[in-house]
Design a protein around this motif. Structure first.
Motif, short mmCIF file in Angstrom:
data_model
loop_
_atom_site.label_atom_id
_atom_site.label_comp_id
_atom_site.label_asym_id
_atom_site.label_seq_id
_atom_site.Cartn_x
_atom_site.Cartn_y
_atom_site.Cartn_z
N MET A 17 40.82 44.22 16.38
CA MET A 17 40.28 44.13 17.74
C MET A 17 39.46 45.39 17.99
O MET A 17 39.98 46.50 17.90
CB MET A 17 41.41 44.02 18.77
N GLN A 19 37.34 48.26 19.96
CA GLN A 19 37.61 48.97 21.20
C GLN A 19 36.82 50.27 21.22
O GLN A 19 36.68 50.93 20.19
CB GLN A 19 39.11 49.25 21.29
N ASP A 22 40.26 53.51 24.98
CA ASP A 22 41.67 53.15 24.93
C ASP A 22 42.26 53.19 26.34
O ASP A 22 41.58 53.62 27.30
CB ASP A 22 42.44 54.02 23.94
N ASP A 250 38.56 44.11 22.81
CA ASP A 250 39.47 44.46 23.90
C ASP A 250 38.77 44.13 25.22
O ASP A 250 37.86 44.84 25.65
CB ASP A 250 39.82 45.95 23.82
N ASN A 252 39.77 44.44 28.20
CA ASN A 252 39.99 45.40 29.27
C ASN A 252 39.15 46.66 29.10
O ASN A 252 39.25 47.60 29.88
CB ASN A 252 41.47 45.78 29.37
N ASP A 253 38.34 46.67 28.07
CA ASP A 253 37.40 47.75 27.77
C ASP A 253 36.01 47.24 28.12
O ASP A 253 35.39 46.50 27.36
CB ASP A 253 37.51 48.10 26.29
N THR A 257 33.26 45.31 25.51
CA THR A 257 32.89 43.93 25.82
C THR A 257 31.38 43.81 26.04
O THR A 257 30.73 42.90 25.50
CB THR A 257 33.63 43.44 27.07
N THR A 281 42.45 39.99 27.17
CA THR A 281 42.69 40.58 28.48
C THR A 281 43.98 40.02 29.04
O THR A 281 44.82 39.50 28.29
CB THR A 281 41.48 40.34 29.40
N TRP A 305 50.92 45.30 30.78
CA TRP A 305 49.49 45.05 30.89
C TRP A 305 48.87 45.83 32.05
O TRP A 305 47.68 46.17 31.99
CB TRP A 305 49.23 43.56 31.03
N LYS A 308 47.18 48.82 31.13
CA LYS A 308 45.90 48.64 30.45
C LYS A 308 44.80 48.22 31.43
O LYS A 308 43.73 47.78 31.01
CB LYS A 308 46.04 47.58 29.36
#
Length: 408
Positions: A17, A19, A22, A250, A252-253, A257, A281, A305, A308
């Motif tokens: 994955m 990223q 972090d 990732d 949530n990044d 994305t 996500t 989560w 994150k």
């Protein structure tokens, strides 16, 4: 070596994955992604996509759409919306993907892409009118290059591929003209990826090398079914059987994305065919306001989560590089609150439309069947008008009498 792959790792569950940020906000280098971020939007707008100014913009976008999202849930609880599908926790994936698309690209969303809509200039008021049930769309799909929300799972994927095939026939793919070459971004969730329409879309896209990017937000739960039950291997591997390159990012990044989707769209636009992006996500809220997630997932999972959180992650990164202060954070929060209040007053102030208008836009031209149905409805509705005329108090009066009786 590209982050996109057509091979299956061994063992299959070791899918990497990618990223850049972090959960603590630390930045890691990744040459292919860093290069596309450094290139900016265009020769006329060379500012890097990860410049401090742009990063603060992404932060503001995520704060704003979360404020609107929370207010929409509140409005549904007040009876002002028929339903609401929250995107809480998915703001990084959506703002990243929305800003990855170029102006001419066409986006085909599902019903939870509120951050993508925001990035395309669609006001939250417009989205809430749709969920209130008084609008079929509310925006011009041609002007904003964004298809109406789609409720039926996976149904938008064939539409996206068909549009992409049309772009090929119009000569708008692979010409080398960055201002006209166009790609399509098809957005759906992990649950929709199990639908047959998505597999059929992979077939057509791969066979025709259509300029479409499939973007799946894996928010871990298809209502109450976890991703681990839907698939035995990471979703990113699903498209590879069709020869469609894919990557797991990732979600949530927001930076990773944005870069991954920008790479995929640029390739599709240049004639490189379809690509698939799985954004990992988490849906922090319920599937919709009719759902109770406490019945199928644990509080510990939600807390894991929450650490994150894409908004908190970007804020921590900006703090690390000393490019954000409390005054900016407070200003974003205040602006988000103001947006929520505007939404509240806008929705509460809306009048219900005449139900007969539902027949107005079924077809572009008058249709005898629709006109017959309109006449039948008007005849039916007229019966109630007669009842109100003979009983001025009507239903409200009956309810008042019932309420008075109940208080005695």
């Amino acid at each position: 070596m590209s982050v996109f792959s057509t091979s299956i790792p061994s063992p299959a569950d070791t899918e990497p994955m990618i990223q850049l940020l972090d959960p603590d906000g630390a930045r890691s280098p990744l040459d292919e992604l860093d290069a596309v971020l450094a290139a900016g939007t265009s020769p006329d707008d060379p500012e890097p996509l990860d410049s401090p100014q742009r990063l603060r913009g992404y932060y503001r976008d995520m704060v704003m759409i979360r404020a609107a999202d929370l207010e929409a849930t509140s409005l549904q609880r007040q009876g002002q919306l028929g339903l609401w599908a929250s995107a809480l926790g998915q703001e990084g994936a959506q703002i990243g993907a929305g800003h990855a698309a170029r102006t001419q690209d066409y986006l085909v969303p599902t019903y939870r892409e509120h951050g993508v809509a925001w990035a395309r200039g669609i006001e939250p008021m417009t989205l809430l009118e749709l969920f209130r049930g008084i609008s079929h769309c509310g925006w011009d799909p041609v002007a904003l290059r964004t298809h109406p929300y789609m409720i039926v799972l996976g149904s938008q994927a064939p539409h996206a591929v068909g549009y992409a095939m049309g772009l090929q026939r119009d000569g708008l793919v692979g010409t080398g003209d960055a201002t006209t070459d166009t790609a399509v971004l098809a957005l759906f969730g992990d649950g929709a990826s199990s639908e047959g329409e998505v597999s059929e879309s992979f077939t057509f896209a791969a066979s025709t090398q259509a300029p479409v990017v499939f973007f799946s937000q894996n928010n871990q739960w298809a209502i109450s079914v976890p991703t681990a039950v839907q698939t035995r291997v990471p979703l990113a591997q699903r498209s590879r059987g069709w020869g469609i390159p894919s990557v797991r990012v990732d979600g949530n990044d927001v930076l990773a994305t944005l870069a991954a989707v920008r790479i995929a769209l640029d390739s599709a636009r240049d004639g490189g065919g379809p690509r698939f992006v799985e954004a990992v996500t988490y849906r922090m809220a319920a599937h919709t306001t009719s759902d109770d997630p406490s019945r199928y997932r644990s509080g510990d999972e939600e807390q894991q989560w929450a650490r994150k959180d894409p908004i908190l992650r970007l804020r921590r990164h900006l703090e690390r590089i000393d490019e954000i202060d409390q005054s900016f954070v407070d200003a974003c929060e205040e602006e988000g609150h103001d947006l929520a209040m505007r939404l509240h007053h806008h929705i509460h102030g809306m009048a219900d439309p005449d139900p007969a208008t539902i027949f107005d836009h079924v077809y572009a031209e008058p249709h005898p069947l629709v006109e017959a149905e309109r006449a039948a409805y008007l005849e039916y509705a007229a019966q109630f008008a007669d009842d109100e005329a003979t009983d001025p108090a009507g239903a409200d009066g009956q309810q008042d009498a019932t309420d008075q009786e109940a208080t005695r």
